[in-house]
Design an enzyme around this catalytic site. Sequence first.
Site, PDB file in Angstrom:
ATOM      1  CB  ALA A 286      -3.270   5.281   9.547  1.00  0.00           C
ATOM      2  CE  LYS A 287       1.083   0.865   4.220  1.00  0.00           C
ATOM      3  NZ  LYS A 287       0.360   1.144   2.971  1.00  0.00           N
ATOM      4  N   GLY A 288      -0.579   0.005   8.658  1.00  0.00           N
ATOM      5  CA  GLY A 288      -0.590  -1.161   9.529  1.00  0.00           C
ATOM      6  C   GLY A 288       0.187  -2.302   8.908  1.00  0.00           C
TER       7      GLY A 288
ATOM      8  CG  ASP B 266       0.438  -1.861   1.547  1.00  0.00           C
ATOM      9  OD1 ASP B 266       0.398  -0.834   0.858  1.00  0.00           O
ATOM     10  OD2 ASP B 266       1.498  -2.377   1.934  1.00  0.00           O
TER      11      ASP B 266
ATOM     12  CB  VAL C  86       1.966   3.862  12.782  1.00  0.00           C
ATOM     13  CG1 VAL C  86       2.405   5.317  12.987  1.00  0.00           C
ATOM     14  CG2 VAL C  86       2.940   2.905  13.459  1.00  0.00           C
TER      15      VAL C  86
END
Length: 429
Positions: free
Chosen positions: A117-119, A158, A72
């Site tokens: 953002a992040k995944g 992460d 995202v």
Amino acid sequence: MAATTVYKEPAPRVDAENPLESMMSRFNVATEILGLDEETYDVLKAPDKQVIVHIPVTMDNGKVRVFEGYRVVHNTILGPSKGGIRYDKNVHLDEVKALAAWMTWKCAVVDIPYGGAKGGIICDPTSMSAGEIERLTRGYTLALKDVFGPDKDIPAPDMGTGPREMAWLMDEFSKTVGATSPAVVTGKPLVMGGSLGRTEATGRGVMVSALAALKKLNLNPKDVSAAVQGFGNVGSWAAKLLSEQGVKIKCISDVSGAYWNDNGINIDEAVAYKNAHKGRLDGFTGATLMDNADDLLTSDVDVLVPAAVEDVITEHNAHAIKAKLIVEGANGPTSASADPIINEKGIMVVPDILANSGGVTVSYFEWVQNRQGFKWTEEMVTERADRIMSDAFEKVYQTSQKYNIPMRIAAYVVAIDKVAQTYRFRGGF
């Protein structure tokens, strides 16, 4: 110490039941204070892009398993998006959307030119072999090769990922563009372009934030005591660096319990013990094991550093907190229900999106060094990170004074105002 700890770029943890509501609740308060117009509000509350991919992986037993993954991109008005990738069986899209938005605010509050953002991939890395994880990582990278890029979207480690996975991601992406591209990802091994000073970056940011807050409270670091909940990478470095500034660390904790020494704990000894005992303090003799680990939060200290997990300070224990200052090393350690109680008690809180943003700051430095093709000294990294953290704290503090609001909401006001102003200048919609 650095040899036994792994850097993780932090990103706020969220309420698993309502991650988007958790993010939006404080966002809404800040936008009301700013008087944000409806059009900008609508733009900022929604992500720019959300991608769902399905990755076929040949497992060690020869069977093909398909994994679902997400990326995202919340916002890129300030620059390329930035955010970690988590491998966890509980990853879901709403969580990733909320974390992507939080990264936008975190980058904005420390004034670095990134969006958020992040995944994530739904998987259990603890039950997978190194080969399976590598094939999964490379498959995820290929599926998102048009999203990732040094000037577009820059991943990082992460939950469930680390330098190893970032090395595979960089290698696979480099193959797709036909050239070595170290700036596409941060959190890499040092030999591949990782930055010096990254391991201690988040804990150091906690220390810098704590010292800045103590100065505002007219407290001398050499005259105050502290308790640090969580003795992983962030907590152990925060405790070590605070103790070096003269703060007496009376209490530390990990999963084995909380340890108290009224005369102060020798943090170097505690770190050495932890590293020699599989990362645990169980059996540490430099302090007394407390009957109830949760008592750390309400212990008789001046500074409380929650650096473990989310939602440990709640409406049920906030009234009993004795500390004058809370510096959030963890992500989301204070529930929204505790905020009014803490504010009523007059406790200063340096919120997570400010206090633990030293990690993403040094990740930014890694990206800059990769693009320059020039490695900075550790002293240069430290000096520049400290200045960014100090400047960010001062701006948030002045905003809290201007609007007579808590530091937490002030941090959101600073971040949202920066992004909103950029939209106005650029005429982005």
